[in-house]
Design a protein around this motif. Structure first.
Motif: not given
Length: 121
Positions: A81-91, A93-108
């Motif tokens: 299994y591998q996570l892949t970055a979407p080719t669409d820049p909007t998608r 960016d959304a993935l990068e932003q969400l993963v940045t907050f992955a450790d945030s209890h508030t965001v969880r």
């Protein structure tokens, strides 16, 4: 007060952009971000993340169909299994932003609340 809701609106927008509709999908996305290439069976992956195997399979199917996860064919009961970055820049960016907050209890908590609200009753 409007600024307090801004992160919520951003997170909701990112979830919608990526098509994340369940907490299990989110947890699988975070798991695969932390384990970029993993050779495992879904039953073991379910144990790692604390969900039933059927939920993990459904989440991975959804993530694969949306282009966020690639997986190999089954070999001796396991897949790569591998996570892949979407080719669409909007998608992407959304993935990068969400993963940045992955450790945030508030965001969880926000994710859990937001995704629970979407469940049909």
């Amino acid at each position: 007060m409007a600024q307090d809701n801004e992160p919520n609106v951003q997170v909701e927008g990112w979830l919608k952009t990526l098509g994340i509709e369940s907490l299990c999908q989110w947890d699988m996305l975070v798991f695969l971000d932390r384990h970029p290439s993993i050779l495992v069976g879904t039953d073991h992956m379910a144990l790692f993340v604390g969900y039933a195997t059927a939920e993990v399979v459904a989440a991975l199917d959804s993530l694969e169909s949306s282009g966020l996860v690639v997986r190999s064919r089954v070999s001796q009961g396991v897949r790569l299994y591998q996570l892949t970055a979407p080719t669409d820049p909007t998608r992407r960016d959304a993935l990068e932003q969400l993963v940045t907050f992955a450790d945030s209890h508030t965001v969880r908590l926000l994710l859990a609340r937001r995704l629970a609200e979407q469940r049909p009753t």
